[in-house]
Design a protein around this motif. Structure first.
Motif, mmCIF file in Angstrom:
data_model
loop_
_atom_site.group_PDB
_atom_site.id
_atom_site.type_symbol
_atom_site.label_atom_id
_atom_site.label_comp_id
_atom_site.label_asym_id
_atom_site.label_seq_id
_atom_site.Cartn_x
_atom_site.Cartn_y
_atom_site.Cartn_z
ATOM 1 N N SER A 251 0.855 -1.183 0.000
ATOM 2 C CA SER A 251 0.000 0.000 0.000
ATOM 3 C C SER A 251 0.890 1.230 0.000
ATOM 4 C CB SER A 251 -0.928 0.012 1.217
ATOM 5 O OG SER A 251 -0.176 0.183 2.410
ATOM 6 N N LEU A 252 0.370 2.324 -0.553
ATOM 7 C CA LEU A 252 1.149 3.549 -0.684
ATOM 8 C C LEU A 252 0.248 4.759 -0.523
ATOM 9 C CD1 LEU A 252 3.813 5.029 -1.618
ATOM 10 C CD2 LEU A 252 2.892 4.861 -3.945
ATOM 11 N N HIS A 253 0.671 5.698 0.324
ATOM 12 C CA HIS A 253 0.002 6.997 0.429
ATOM 13 C C HIS A 253 1.090 8.055 0.293
ATOM 14 C CE1 HIS A 253 -2.340 10.183 2.923
ATOM 15 N NE2 HIS A 253 -2.464 10.386 1.608
ATOM 16 N N GLN A 254 1.018 8.825 -0.779
ATOM 17 C CA GLN A 254 2.056 9.813 -1.064
ATOM 18 C C GLN A 254 1.416 11.168 -1.327
ATOM 19 O OE1 GLN A 254 4.453 9.246 -4.679
ATOM 20 N NE2 GLN A 254 6.252 9.760 -3.455
ATOM 21 N N THR A 255 1.958 12.191 -0.675
ATOM 22 C CA THR A 255 1.475 13.553 -0.894
ATOM 23 C C THR A 255 2.648 14.474 -1.173
ATOM 24 O OG1 THR A 255 1.605 14.096 1.473
ATOM 25 C CG2 THR A 255 -0.495 13.247 0.649
ATOM 26 N N VAL A 256 2.411 15.453 -2.008
ATOM 27 C CA VAL A 256 3.364 16.541 -2.249
ATOM 28 C C VAL A 256 2.612 17.844 -1.993
ATOM 29 C CG1 VAL A 256 4.806 17.731 -3.930
ATOM 30 C CG2 VAL A 256 4.724 15.229 -3.907
ATOM 31 N N LEU A 257 3.150 18.678 -1.105
ATOM 32 C CA LEU A 257 2.518 19.936 -0.730
ATOM 33 C C LEU A 257 3.368 21.113 -1.190
ATOM 34 C CD1 LEU A 257 1.508 19.085 2.952
ATOM 35 C CD2 LEU A 257 0.087 18.888 0.897
ATOM 36 N N ALA A 258 2.697 22.146 -1.693
ATOM 37 C CA ALA A 258 3.380 23.396 -2.051
ATOM 38 C C ALA A 258 3.382 24.314 -0.831
ATOM 39 C CB ALA A 258 2.673 24.071 -3.222
ATOM 40 N N ARG A 259 4.549 24.918 -0.555
ATOM 41 C CA ARG A 259 4.689 25.780 0.614
ATOM 42 C C ARG A 259 5.433 27.056 0.222
ATOM 43 N NH1 ARG A 259 7.000 22.816 5.674
ATOM 44 N NH2 ARG A 259 5.319 23.915 6.765
ATOM 45 N N THR A 260 5.374 28.021 1.089
ATOM 46 C CA THR A 260 6.175 29.235 0.919
ATOM 47 C C THR A 260 6.597 29.718 2.293
ATOM 48 O OG1 THR A 260 6.301 31.361 -0.237
ATOM 49 C CG2 THR A 260 4.317 30.940 1.059
ATOM 50 N N ARG A 261 7.589 30.561 2.310
ATOM 51 C CA ARG A 261 8.077 31.091 3.580
ATOM 52 C C ARG A 261 7.551 32.506 3.777
ATOM 53 N NH1 ARG A 261 11.641 29.879 7.360
ATOM 54 N NH2 ARG A 261 12.256 27.976 6.260
ATOM 55 N N THR A 262 7.031 32.749 4.958
ATOM 56 C CA THR A 262 6.523 34.072 5.342
ATOM 57 C C THR A 262 7.340 34.576 6.527
ATOM 58 O OG1 THR A 262 4.918 33.298 6.981
ATOM 59 C CG2 THR A 262 4.226 33.270 4.667
ATOM 60 N N PRO A 263 7.183 35.835 6.893
ATOM 61 C CA PRO A 263 7.902 36.340 8.079
ATOM 62 C C PRO A 263 7.619 35.529 9.345
ATOM 63 C CG PRO A 263 7.022 38.163 6.814
ATOM 64 C CD PRO A 263 6.472 36.911 6.197
ATOM 65 N N ASP A 264 6.466 34.861 9.385
ATOM 66 C CA ASP A 264 6.122 34.055 10.561
ATOM 67 C C ASP A 264 6.533 32.592 10.419
ATOM 68 O OD1 ASP A 264 4.974 36.248 11.856
ATOM 69 O OD2 ASP A 264 3.065 35.928 10.786
ATOM 70 N N GLY A 265 7.176 32.251 9.315
ATOM 71 C CA GLY A 265 7.615 30.874 9.114
ATOM 72 C C GLY A 265 6.989 30.241 7.888
ATOM 73 N N PRO A 266 7.322 28.975 7.603
ATOM 74 C CA PRO A 266 6.766 28.285 6.436
ATOM 75 C C PRO A 266 5.257 28.098 6.547
ATOM 76 C CG PRO A 266 8.678 27.129 7.304
ATOM 77 C CD PRO A 266 8.295 28.141 8.331
ATOM 78 N N VAL A 267 4.570 28.211 5.409
ATOM 79 C CA VAL A 267 3.115 28.037 5.347
ATOM 80 C C VAL A 267 2.778 27.090 4.207
ATOM 81 C CG1 VAL A 267 0.908 29.179 4.901
ATOM 82 C CG2 VAL A 267 2.628 30.317 6.309
ATOM 83 N N THR A 268 1.915 26.119 4.482
ATOM 84 C CA THR A 268 1.436 25.227 3.430
ATOM 85 C C THR A 268 0.336 25.935 2.654
ATOM 86 O OG1 THR A 268 1.968 23.236 4.698
ATOM 87 C CG2 THR A 268 0.342 23.016 2.931
ATOM 88 N N LEU A 269 0.470 25.952 1.324
ATOM 89 C CA LEU A 269 -0.485 26.664 0.480
ATOM 90 C C LEU A 269 -1.533 25.739 -0.129
ATOM 91 C CD1 LEU A 269 2.016 29.051 -1.342
ATOM 92 C CD2 LEU A 269 0.501 29.593 0.586
ATOM 93 N N PHE A 270 -1.081 24.649 -0.771
ATOM 94 C CA PHE A 270 -2.039 23.749 -1.411
ATOM 95 C C PHE A 270 -1.335 22.427 -1.721
ATOM 96 C CE2 PHE A 270 -0.125 26.572 -4.567
ATOM 97 C CZ PHE A 270 0.442 25.668 -5.457
ATOM 98 N N PRO A 271 -2.096 21.341 -1.845
ATOM 99 C CA PRO A 271 -1.504 20.063 -2.234
ATOM 100 C C PRO A 271 -1.289 20.004 -3.747
ATOM 101 C CG PRO A 271 -3.838 19.776 -1.858
ATOM 102 C CD PRO A 271 -3.518 21.211 -1.511
#
Length: 353
Positions: A251-271
């Motif tokens: 079985s396999l569950h794989q995700t890739v998430l797009a993130r960016t860095r803000t002044p408050d730290g990394p933020v996840t934007l969308f899968p």
């Protein structure tokens, strides 16, 4: 020793030698990945993916393809062998149920033909560097943890032994692998944008379920050109045949998430991708059948044939010894018997005289 005894003795020696050659030469030579190995394992499941055409058209309502029924075909084929090294093609293709290709990954590895751990890549093979297991498990798996190479983050992570179960009537060891970190696979990174306009990020965020959307204040504070980084998370489980090391199910569950860095730290934007699949029943049955066939073949080579040849050698040796004894008795018997007969005749003649 007569000619027939020599023949029997020579035959016994040949049978013993054949037994040793089968067990200690032929079996080790065949108990490894064949040079023509080529198998495809089929998975079924669901996937959620970015819909590039809708994104380009600004259609936020269809920016994501959610919970699509998919198949994943994973092919492992030996391209070349050199001694104990096999150069192996590893290709996975994700398709929708109507056969449309959604994603694909291709790698080449150099692995040991018995342990399946990393080996130095032969010159010109194009094999990628890696450590630990990468395509499957040793031919003689053990109840212990291994190291497994994750292609998403390009690092070796623990493959933990989780216990023994039954798969299609065969004993199987279950191993669990979890990996998370910055996406490092060059081919995948090349296909993903390094920067997106804030407007596009806003469209993607709006298409997410409410509990997964970034905060509106965070989106509003993003620059006009949003730099992106990606994280990869993989959770896989392998059910491995205890006798042959063949993977019976997975079985396999794989995700890739797009993130960016803000002044408050990394933020996840969308899968970017979210794929969940498990072995198709037909593939699981075929793997179990192949494991049974391999186990029988290896048993005959390692035990059945050598013991049979050894037993035949012992029988022939016994026959040679028995034949030699009978001939020795036959050769010595007439001399002793003749003396007794002569004495008997002489005693009988005396009274008559």
């Amino acid at each position: 020793m007569r000619k027939s005894s020599w023949i029997l003795t020579g035959s016994a020696v040949v049978l013993m030698a054949a037994s040793a050659v089968t067990r200690f030469t032929l079996y080790p030579d065949l108990h490894r990945i064949p040079s023509d190995a080529d198998t495809t394992f089929h998975y079924r499941g669901t996937a959620s993916l970015l819909n590039a055409p809708a994104l380009q058209a600004g259609d936020s309502a269809h920016a994501f393809l959610r919970d699509l029924p998919v198949t994943l075909d994973w092919r492992v084929a030996v391209k070349d062998t050199s001694g104990e090294t096999a150069v192996v093609l590893d290709r996975a293709v994700l398709r929708s149920r109507d056969g449309k290709q959604l994603n694909a990954a291709r790698h080449t590895w150099a692995v040991d033909r018995r342990t399946l751990a990393e080996r130095p890549a032969p010159a010109g093979s194009g094999a990628e560097r890696h450590t630990g297991l990468v395509i499957s498990w040793p031919l003689e798996p053990e109840k212990r943890d291994y190291r497994f190479w994750d292609t998403g983050i390009r690092k070796a992570v623990p493959a933990r032994y989780m216990g023994q179960e039954s798969v299609e009537g065969r004993d199987a060891y279950r191993y669990a692998v979890e990996a998370t970190g910055p996406l490092a696979d060059p081919a995948t990174l090349k296909a993903l944008p390094a920067v997106l306009p804030r407007s596009a990020v806003t469209v993607l965020a709006a298409a997410l379920p409410a509990d997964r959307r970034p905060d509106k204040a965070v989106l509003a504070a993003l620059p006009e050109a949003v730099p992106l980084t990606y994280t990869s998370t993989t959770a896989r489980t392998g059910w491995v045949d205890a006798d042959t090391g063949l993977a019976l199910n997975g079985s396999l569950h794989q995700t890739v998430l797009a993130r960016t860095r803000t002044p408050d730290g990394p933020v996840t934007l969308f899968p970017v991708t979210d794929v969940t699949v498990k072995g198709a029943p037909a593939s699981v049955r075929k793997q179990a059948q192949d494991a049974s066939t391999a186990q029988r073949a290896w048993w005959w080579l390692s035990t059945g044939v050598p013991l049979g040849l050894l037993a035949a050698a012992l029988l022939v040796t016994a026959a040679a010894v028995g034949l030699a004894r009978r001939r020795a008795t036959a050769d010595g018997g007439p001399a002793g018997g003749g003396g007794s007969a002569g004495d008997e005749r002489e005693g009988a003649a005396t009274p008559a005289a």
